[in-house]
Design an enzyme around this catalytic site. Structure first.
Site, PDB file in Angstrom:
ATOM      1  N   SER B 139       1.092  -1.027  -0.458  1.00  0.00           N
ATOM      2  CA  SER B 139      -0.006  -0.089   0.249  1.00  0.00           C
ATOM      3  C   SER B 139       0.691   1.393   0.102  1.00  0.00           C
ATOM      4  O   SER B 139       1.910   0.969   0.461  1.00  0.00           O
ATOM      5  CB  SER B 139      -0.754   0.003   1.120  1.00  0.00           C
ATOM      6  OG  SER B 139      -1.564   1.279   1.641  1.00  0.00           O
ATOM      7  N   TYR B 152      -1.673  -0.174  10.481  1.00  0.00           N
ATOM      8  CA  TYR B 152      -1.851  -1.276   9.412  1.00  0.00           C
ATOM      9  C   TYR B 152      -0.338  -0.098   8.124  1.00  0.00           C
ATOM     10  O   TYR B 152      -0.147  -1.009   7.531  1.00  0.00           O
ATOM     11  CB  TYR B 152      -3.426  -0.243   9.030  1.00  0.00           C
ATOM     12  CG  TYR B 152      -3.440  -0.774   6.914  1.00  0.00           C
ATOM     13  CD1 TYR B 152      -3.807  -1.621   6.707  1.00  0.00           C
ATOM     14  CD2 TYR B 152      -3.587   0.750   6.360  1.00  0.00           C
ATOM     15  CE1 TYR B 152      -3.743  -2.105   5.808  1.00  0.00           C
ATOM     16  CE2 TYR B 152      -3.481   0.155   4.546  1.00  0.00           C
ATOM     17  CZ  TYR B 152      -3.729  -0.771   4.193  1.00  0.00           C
ATOM     18  OH  TYR B 152      -4.505  -1.751   3.437  1.00  0.00           O
TER      19      TYR B 152
END
Lengths: 452, 246
Positions: B139, B152
């Site tokens: 990501s 995250y």
């Protein structure tokens, strides 16, 4: 599920409603309206407010587009309701199958085809879309899933076919397909000098083809009133194809789509340009009087080649008026409609005339034996609404009705008169959705769901 | 058929589109995930559309002890793997993770340790076979830590670093490793969120991933301009960055 609040419209871009959008990614998410209610929306190709829900929930089915079964021997296919006909065609045509019934755009979902019980150019032979549906799942108001077919839960089946999404959310759909030898259509055009001749061609059983439709020049006046090009077609057999296509008759090189990139200025479609376009079209298309071979996409979906063609009308949007008038006095009724249009000074860009066969079993289904006329009008406010009101009066006086999938402005009173089986439908609706959770801007405008 | 691609975390929108892109190129598929009913639907759809064999199986990213048996089961069903795509992940809630160790651990395991456990097994097989490809969906959140999602982001960042090392190790064996860093993609996770812009469709992302594998790319930002957005973000001096509300 996340929710997106957005101003939404149908294909005609009139009216606009603020709706809370839900978009499930998983099959069971189709039950997501059971608690708060709302309306499902597939591709948003109904023209008016059928898939809008002002200040309420709209459940988008676009992510639920999976095929779950395809029997290439029997020609049956099962898929989720968000699948578009375009996607279905990509899968089944190369394997020798074609939908039994298709409307004039491939960008519609299977759920939408059921909710409007859509028809195609073969209605006079094969009936509406409901005729091709073997079974579907219905997520009802309790979130329970019912499997409906013409034999099982037949009441729910019929009420949903043409029920405008107001009986529940459609899940998996199983369709019967038609075997075809090729992806091509053998087509033929015939110019009709006036309305009478157009109707003669459309009911001429000797020259009857599986598919027929008349494009009607709505700018012609006087003796040429109703001047048309009647277009007919059959699925071409392999031997009818030119040698180049015969080796691989089910493969079609689909054209890339062009887009209307942005809103065109409102004046683009004015009486002058519309008249010029229609005269040219009559000359060019009326000439194709000997049979010719054309790909299925071009024959069935000519407008799909131009993405976002609704932008041609500019920001104001447009309304399509589509009605059916019974066979008896059809000529007289249609003439009155065309006269009313001419007298109003409105220019309708696109007119389509089509023969319809037997009525569907759905209590709110549109079709009846007769002729259906569809015309597109740039939306011009009160004057347009007045003209359409005048159309309603003519249609009602002759026992016809307006197609709800195209409608944005019919009155509740006219609706009740046009759909005499409404009470039968309501009785089924009350068993499926006693609290009236499934509703849309259209249903509230027309009082659908309310006792008579 | 070109062999089978194992999709781990197959029912996300990006995974579904990536699976479709590989199927359209003639690869068979093994779809692995937790929701077996959804997997069966995806499998039927891909098999009908692309006429390739598609198998399904259940796996749990956090059940490390079961991973060897799971990979054996995949190979038994579908043969030696042509490729593997790690598409599972868990965004979680940063505000909860701050106080709730279970949430923090779930974010770390479902984005990082679970992926490492599974890819170690796949990498060893591919190294031995001397062929194959590995795709890891990391990501842009892993490129720089931000207060709004650093748990995250740290797990995804660690995953990207792991993939980088794996690429270095497997290059001599002829095994390709692609790190994918998606920006905003139109999925169920992002639908309706405020502040989304230039959102890419899952289908576009899936096509770009399959194409990057074909071309032997190492790192793929998708859509492409995210490479430059992140270039700017990673170059903001820490002295200033730490005061920003990001």
């Amino acid at each position: 599920m996340n929710r997106l609040t957005e101003n939404l419209s149908g294909w005609g871009r009139y009216p606009v409603a603020q709706c809370g959008l839900l978009r499930p990614e998983r099959h069971k998410g189709l039950g997501g309206l059971s608690a708060e209610g709302g309306i499902a929306r597939g591709q948003g190709r109904s023209y008016g407010d059928a898939a809008l829900n002002q200040d309420g929930a709209v459940l988008l089915t676009e992510r639920l587009n999976r095929l779950s079964a395809f029997d290439s021997e029997r020609g049956t296919v099962t898929a989720e309701s968000g699948l578009t006909l375009r996607e279905l065609l990509d899968v089944v045509v190369p394997r020798g199958w074609f939908p039994l019934v298709t409307p004039g755009t491939g960008y519609v979902s299977l759920g939408g085809c059921i909710a409007a019980d859509v028809h195609g150019k073969n209605h006079h032979h094969d009936g509406a879309f409901s005729r091709s549906v073997l079974e579907f799942e219905l997520f009802d108001a309790d979130g329970a899933v019912r499997t409906c077919s013409p034999d099982v839960q037949s009441e729910a089946f019929n009420a949903t076919m043409g029920g405008m999404g107001l009986t529940g959310v459609i899940g998996d759909v199983t369709l019967q397909l038609r075997p075809v030898e090729t992806a091509w259509i053998q087509a033929q055009h015939a110019p009709a000098r006036d309305l009478e001749q157009a109707l003669t061609f459309l009911q001429d059983n000797e020259h009857d083809a599986r598919y027929s439709v008349a494009w009607i020049d709505l700018q012609s006046r006087g003796r040429a009133l109703g001047r048309s090009v009647v277009m007919t077609g059959e699925h071409a057999v392999r031997d009818a194809l030119p040698a180049a296509h015969r080796a691989d008759p089910l493969q079609l090189k689909l054209r890339g789509e062009r887009n209307v990139p942005l809103d065109m200025p409102g004046w683009l479609l004015n009486p002058l340009t519309i008249r010029a376009f229609n005269a040219l079209y009559y000359r060019l298309e009326g000439r194709k009087t000997s049979p010719f071979i054309v790909g299925y996409d071009k024959f069935f979906y000519p407008l799909d080649a131009l993405g976002h063609w609704n932008r041609l009308y500019g920001k104001r949007g447009f309304v399509q008026y589509q009605c059916v008038v019974p066979l008896e006095q059809a000529h007289e009724t249609l003439r009155q409609l065309l006269d009313a249009l001419a007298a109003s000074g409105h220019a309708a860009f696109l007119g389509v005339l089509k023969r319809l066969g037997a009525a569907s079993a759905g209590q709110l289904a549109f079709s009846m034996p007769g002729y259906t006329l569809a015309l597109d009008l740039p939306f011009g406010g009160a004057a347009t609404l007045e003209l359409l009101q005048r159309f309603d009066e003519i249609v009602l006086a002759h026992g016809g009705r307006v197609y709800l999938a195209k409608d944005a402005r019919l009155s509740a009173e006219s609706f009740r008169q046009m759909y005499p089986r409404y009470d039968e439908w309501l009785a089924v609706k009350q068993t499926l959705d006693p609290q009236g959770r499934f509703s849309s801007s259209l249903s509230r405008r027309l009082g659908i769901g309310e006792p008579s | 058929m070109k062999g089978t691609v194992l999709i781990l975390g197959a029912s996300s929108a990006i995974a579904r589109a990536t699976a479709a892109a590989f199927a359209s190129r003639g690869y068979g598929l093994y779809l692995a995930g937790r929701d077996e009913e959804e997997l069966a639907r995806d499998a039927a759809d891909l098999a009908i559309r692309h006429q390739v064999p598609v198998a399904t199986g259940r796996f749990d990213a956090e059940a490390f002890a079961q991973h060897p048996a799971f990979i054996e089961q995949v190979v038994e069903a579908s043969g030696e793997l042509a490729g593997v795509v790690v598409a599972f992940g868990y965004l979680g809630e940063q505000s909860r993770a701050v106080h709730d160790w279970d949430e923090t651990l779930a974010i770390i395991q479902r984005n990082y340790t679970g992926a490492v456990s599974l890819l170690n097994l796949c990498a060893n097989r591919m190294e031995q076979a001397g062929t194959g490809f590995i795709v890891g969906i990391a990501s842009v959140a892993g490129d720089r830590g931000r207060q709004s999602n650093y748990t995250y982001g740290s797990a995804k960042g660690a995953f990207a670093l792991y993939l980088q090392g794996l690429r270095n190790r497997l290059a001599p064996a002829g095994v390709r490793v692609l790190t994918v860093k998606p920006g905003f993609v139109d999925t169920g996770m992002t639908f309706g969120l405020p502040g989304m812009f230039l959102v890419a469709s899952p289908r576009y992302v899936g096509e770009r991933i399959a194409r990057a594998v074909e071309r032997g790319r190492d790192v793929l930002y998708v859509p492409w301009f995210w490479r430059y957005i992140m270039l700017i973000i990673t170059h903001i001096p820490e002295r200033i960055f730490k005061r920003l509300k990001l």
